[in-house]
Write an enzyme that holds these catalytic residues in place. Structure first.
Site, PDB file in Angstrom:
ATOM      1  CB  CYS A   1      26.326  29.347  49.325  1.00 20.15           C
ATOM      2  SG  CYS A   1      25.032  29.835  50.497  1.00 20.15           S
TER       3      CYS A   1
ATOM      4  CG  ASP B   1      32.733  28.862  49.581  1.00 21.82           C
ATOM      5  OD1 ASP B   1      31.765  28.437  48.915  1.00 21.82           O
ATOM      6  OD2 ASP B   1      32.687  29.913  50.255  1.00 21.82           O
TER       7      ASP B   1
ATOM      8  CG  HIS C   1      28.584  31.425  52.533  1.00 19.88           C
ATOM      9  ND1 HIS C   1      28.175  31.170  51.240  1.00 19.88           N
ATOM     10  CD2 HIS C   1      29.920  31.163  52.556  1.00 19.88           C
ATOM     11  CE1 HIS C   1      29.211  30.793  50.519  1.00 19.88           C
ATOM     12  NE2 HIS C   1      30.285  30.768  51.285  1.00 19.88           N
TER      13      HIS C   1
END
Length: 262
Positions: free
Chosen positions: A78, A131, A116
């Site tokens: 991420c 995302d 994250h």
């Protein structure tokens, strides 16, 4: 302006990134283009933690990420993927804010750590959650940040739920019930803010990223994943399970199903 002219005016690094994800459409800063960029990214760039397993320190500097993900055609996790995707969006004129999230799905901690990264992108006054940095099933296109609005993407349905303590929960509809994926607040994060979280992910003994290979990429038929020595190929409602018997077979699977050469 014609697409060829738009591309010529971009930095070479941006053009290379668009080529890496296979994007050839217009660049008008619209929500529709944003959705296609995110979708292209998820279908082209794998989620993977191989450098962490090898003990190779990660760098979140944009030029290093560009070299790894675009030039060397690797993936990342991420903090790498969303950092570089956020850079691309800014280069294309989008209003982007970096945020941090707590991943609730499959977490054994309550509340889970903030480990994250996600992006808030505003288009024509409407904020979207973007995302490209999750190994599990998450939205393949941006989610409009409107409370309780159900947003269907293929066979998946998502919505954002406001929360007084945790900001927003991204939730998914499964078997008639809403389940939490992750939560995030809208406090802007600086590049250095992610260094603490990524250091933990890379070095903590109980970090899942240090335990076993984790890979995932969307495909037109479904998705390919790897956990440990097992590779799974999801095609609609069917799944094919492969178990490479040695490193050479695993490396071959990495190249064939995730586009990774090591």
């Amino acid at each position: 302006m014609e697409k060829s002219q738009q591309l010529q005016q971009l930095k070479p690094e941006v053009r290379a990134y668009l080529d890496r994800i296979g994007y050839t459409g217009p660049l008008d800063g619209s929500a529709a283009v944003l959705a296609k960029l995110q979708r292209c990214h998820l279908y082209a760039v794998p989620y993977e933690n191989l450098d962490i397993l090898r003990g190779i320190p990660l760098s979140l500097k944009i030029d290093h990420l560009h070299d790894k993900i675009v030039t060397r055609r690797r993936g990342g996790y991420c903090f790498e993927l969303n950092a570089l995707f956020g850079w691309l969006l800014r280069e294309l004129g989008y209003d982007v804010t970096d945020l941090v999230a707590r991943f609730w799905r499959d977490s054994t901690d309550s509340p889970p750590k903030r480990r994250h990264q996600v992006l808030k992108v505003i288009v024509d006054g409407q904020p979207y959650l973007c995302d490209v940095g999750v190994g599990g099933i998450v939205p393949r296109e941006p989610i409009a940040m409107n409370a309780y609005e159900e947003q269907r993407q293929g066979e998946e349905t998502y919505r954002l739920e406001p929360d007084a303590q945790y900001g927003w929960f991204l939730t998914e509809l499964k078997h008639g019930e809403w389940h939490r994926i992750y939560s995030f607040t809208e406090e802007p994060q600086l590049a250095g803010d992610y260094e603490f979280a990524t250091f933990w992910c890379e070095n903590a003994p109980d970090s899942i990223f240090r335990q076993t290979p984790i890979l995932a990429i969307r495909t037109e038929e479904g998705r390919n994943t790897a956990f440990g020595s097992e590779v799974r190929l999801f095609k609609g409602t069917e799944v094919e399970v492969l178990t490479p018997e040695n490193d050479a077979e695993f490396d071959s699977a990495l190249e064939k199903y995730f586009g990774i050469k090591r």
